[in-house]
Design a protein around this motif. Structure first.
Motif, short mmCIF file in Angstrom:
data_model
loop_
_atom_site.label_atom_id
_atom_site.label_comp_id
_atom_site.label_asym_id
_atom_site.label_seq_id
_atom_site.Cartn_x
_atom_site.Cartn_y
_atom_site.Cartn_z
N THR A 1 52.39 39.23 38.94
CA THR A 1 51.08 39.67 38.46
C THR A 1 51.10 39.93 36.96
O THR A 1 50.14 39.62 36.24
N TYR B 1 41.55 37.37 41.91
CA TYR B 1 42.36 38.57 42.06
C TYR B 1 42.75 38.79 43.52
O TYR B 1 42.03 38.41 44.44
N GLN B 2 43.88 39.43 43.72
CA GLN B 2 44.39 39.69 45.07
C GLN B 2 43.45 40.58 45.87
O GLN B 2 43.32 40.42 47.08
N ASP B 3 42.76 41.51 45.20
CA ASP B 3 41.86 42.43 45.90
C ASP B 3 40.39 42.01 45.81
O ASP B 3 39.49 42.82 46.00
N GLN C 1 37.63 36.00 50.15
CA GLN C 1 38.54 35.24 49.29
C GLN C 1 37.86 33.99 48.76
O GLN C 1 37.98 33.65 47.58
N ASP D 1 46.09 35.09 42.18
CA ASP D 1 47.13 36.06 42.52
C ASP D 1 47.13 36.29 44.04
O ASP D 1 46.23 36.93 44.57
N GLU D 2 48.12 35.73 44.73
CA GLU D 2 48.26 35.86 46.18
C GLU D 2 46.94 35.55 46.90
O GLU D 2 46.46 36.34 47.72
N PRO D 3 46.36 34.37 46.65
CA PRO D 3 45.04 34.09 47.23
C PRO D 3 45.05 33.91 48.75
O PRO D 3 43.99 33.94 49.38
N GLY E 1 47.15 35.82 50.75
CA GLY E 1 47.90 36.94 51.30
C GLY E 1 47.17 37.72 52.38
O GLY E 1 47.81 38.43 53.17
N ASN E 2 45.84 37.60 52.46
CA ASN E 2 45.06 38.40 53.41
C ASN E 2 44.37 37.56 54.48
O ASN E 2 43.41 38.02 55.11
N THR F 1 52.36 33.32 44.70
CA THR F 1 52.50 33.54 46.14
C THR F 1 53.95 33.81 46.49
O THR F 1 54.87 33.38 45.79
#
Length: 219
Positions: free
Chosen positions: A42, A85-87, A144, A162-164, A166-167, A194
């Motif tokens: 990040t 962004y990841q969030d 996402q 960023d970790e697209p 991950g969720n 990732t």
């Protein structure tokens, strides 16, 4: 498009968290950025997006030396770089359409000038029937995809994610990666951070591997 030469970064008087980074992001390129948790993925993305300045070394973005870049020129350069962004960072009081259109509204554009583009993009990411929904009722995958659409609406030359995946579950993760690959085929350079080795193994792409603050590149 972006070049790092012997870049290092430390916070305050602490040790360097990134050191001796040498990197080129070329036009129309596609790369994964990976490494263990805490490796600095990040942080590296924030350097690429000009959200951080290096402690030492040279970063050149679109031919401009960021060390001597006037602050007034920074927003124009950042608009050429999209970030997922990841969030997610969606605004709950805005609809999906309004969240995606927000970067254009900030620029002062009238809705009539961009409405068709936003609708087309939402259909492209599979949210054509969710454009009037608000983020609290969207699934993680839908959020996402909305975040990806928002990053793309300004037609950036580089996309950083960023970790697209991950969720989301594995099938949706693969679908999202195919969106990024299609975007790359259309001409955008893509950098995806990732930790999902299995997902990366499904695609033949350059890998940027961070470990203990140093970067190794596998072409």
């Amino acid at each position: 498009m972006i070049r790092f030469e012997n870049v290092g970064l430390r916070y305050g008087m602490g040790p360097e968290v990134l050191r001796d980074l040498n990197l080129r992001i070329d036009p129309r390129s596609f790369q994964f950025l990976t490494g263990p948790s805490g490796a600095g993925k990040t942080t590296l993305l924030r350097l690429l997006f000009l959200a951080l300045k290096p402690t030492r070394g040279l970063i050149t973005v679109f031919g401009r030396d960021t060390a001597t870049l006037p602050k007034a020129d920074l927003p124009a350069l950042r608009r050429r770089i999209g970030v997922v962004y990841q969030d997610f960072r969606l605004l709950d009081h805005l609809t999906t359409f309004e969240n995606v259109a927000l970067p254009l509204r900030v620029l002062g554009r009238e809705e009539s000038s961009y409405r068709a583009d936003v609708v087309e993009l939402l259909k492209w990411v599979g949210l054509g029937d969710r454009m009037h929904a608000y983020p609290p009722v969207l699934s993680g995958g839908e959020k996402q995809r909305a975040a990806i659409a928002r990053a793309l609406i300004g037609q950036p030359e580089i996309l950083l994610a960023d970790e697209p995946t991950g969720n989301v579950d594995p099938p949706l993760a693969k679908r999202l990666l195919r969106l990024f690959i299609e975007l790359n085929r259309l001409g955008t350079s893509v950098v995806i951070a990732t930790h999902d080795i299995g997902l990366m193994n499904q695609f033949d792409a350059r890998r940027l591997v961070l470990h203990e603050g140093r970067l190794t590149i596998y072409e």
